[in-house]
Design a protein around this motif. Structure first.
Motif, PDB file in Angstrom:
ATOM      1  N   ALA A   5      -0.733   5.352  -7.599  1.00 46.26           N
ATOM      2  CA  ALA A   5      -1.604   4.320  -7.026  1.00 46.26           C
ATOM      3  C   ALA A   5      -2.316   3.547  -8.134  1.00 46.26           C
ATOM      4  O   ALA A   5      -2.386   2.313  -8.095  1.00 46.26           O
ATOM      5  N   ARG A   6      -2.817   4.261  -9.131  1.00 50.81           N
ATOM      6  CA  ARG A   6      -3.490   3.587 -10.246  1.00 50.81           C
ATOM      7  C   ARG A   6      -2.510   2.710 -11.028  1.00 50.81           C
ATOM      8  O   ARG A   6      -2.819   1.570 -11.368  1.00 50.81           O
ATOM      9  N   LEU A  11      -4.186   3.669  -1.731  1.00 50.11           N
ATOM     10  CA  LEU A  11      -3.584   4.898  -1.221  1.00 50.11           C
ATOM     11  C   LEU A  11      -4.261   5.273   0.086  1.00 50.11           C
ATOM     12  O   LEU A  11      -5.483   5.439   0.133  1.00 50.11           O
ATOM     13  N   ALA A  60       0.856  -1.187   0.000  1.00 51.22           N
ATOM     14  CA  ALA A  60       0.000   0.000   0.000  1.00 51.22           C
ATOM     15  C   ALA A  60       0.894   1.239   0.000  1.00 51.22           C
ATOM     16  O   ALA A  60       2.075   1.163   0.350  1.00 51.22           O
ATOM     17  N   LEU A  61       0.307   2.361  -0.380  1.00 49.62           N
ATOM     18  CA  LEU A  61       0.980   3.665  -0.347  1.00 49.62           C
ATOM     19  C   LEU A  61       0.330   4.509   0.734  1.00 49.62           C
ATOM     20  O   LEU A  61      -0.873   4.383   0.976  1.00 49.62           O
ATOM     21  N   ARG A  85      -1.929   9.932  -6.931  1.00 53.63           N
ATOM     22  CA  ARG A  85      -3.104   9.187  -7.388  1.00 53.63           C
ATOM     23  C   ARG A  85      -2.764   8.381  -8.644  1.00 53.63           C
ATOM     24  O   ARG A  85      -3.188   7.231  -8.791  1.00 53.63           O
TER      25      ARG A  85
END
Length: 116
Positions: A46-47, A53, A29-30, A43
């Motif tokens: 994350a995608r 996120l 995870a971020l 963002r």
């Protein structure tokens, strides 16, 4: 679980964040501060990575490295380290200390522990 905490300048692009993440290591995870979580670069990262996120409060989180600028803005020594630690339950530990992207626009640290 491994969480990558990210700190970055406003002008940082997804390439800077991806480089910092690649230098730090693998994550599930971020995480970053709430005011940074809406930035297009994180963002997009994350995608691109398929990682969730997390927006986490970092103030008061003890970190091994310290930036006076980050301390004044966020109440912690390192946004990357604090975000990684704050996303996990107490007892989390850093497994990759803060590392900087080649262009100096982003930092990343990896913590390991149980989800908060």
């Amino acid at each position: 679980m491994r969480v990558a905490g990210l700190g970055f300048r406003k002008a940082a692009g997804v390439a800077s964040l991806a480089d910092a993440l690649a230098r730090a290591g693998r994550a599930d995870a971020l995480a970053t501060a709430p005011d940074k979580a809406g930035a297009p670069a994180i963002r997009d990262l994350a995608r691109a990575t398929g990682l969730p996120l997390l927006a986490v409060e970092v103030a008061g989180t003890a970190t091994p490295t310290r930036s006076a600028r980050v301390a004044a803005l966020y109440g912690t020594g390192s946004l990357a380290e604090a975000a990684a630690l704050a996303a996990l339950a107490p007892g989390a530990r850093l497994v990759a200390p803060r590392t900087t992207s080649q262009d100096g626009m982003a930092t990343c640290a990896i913590a390991e522990g149980d989800p908060a």
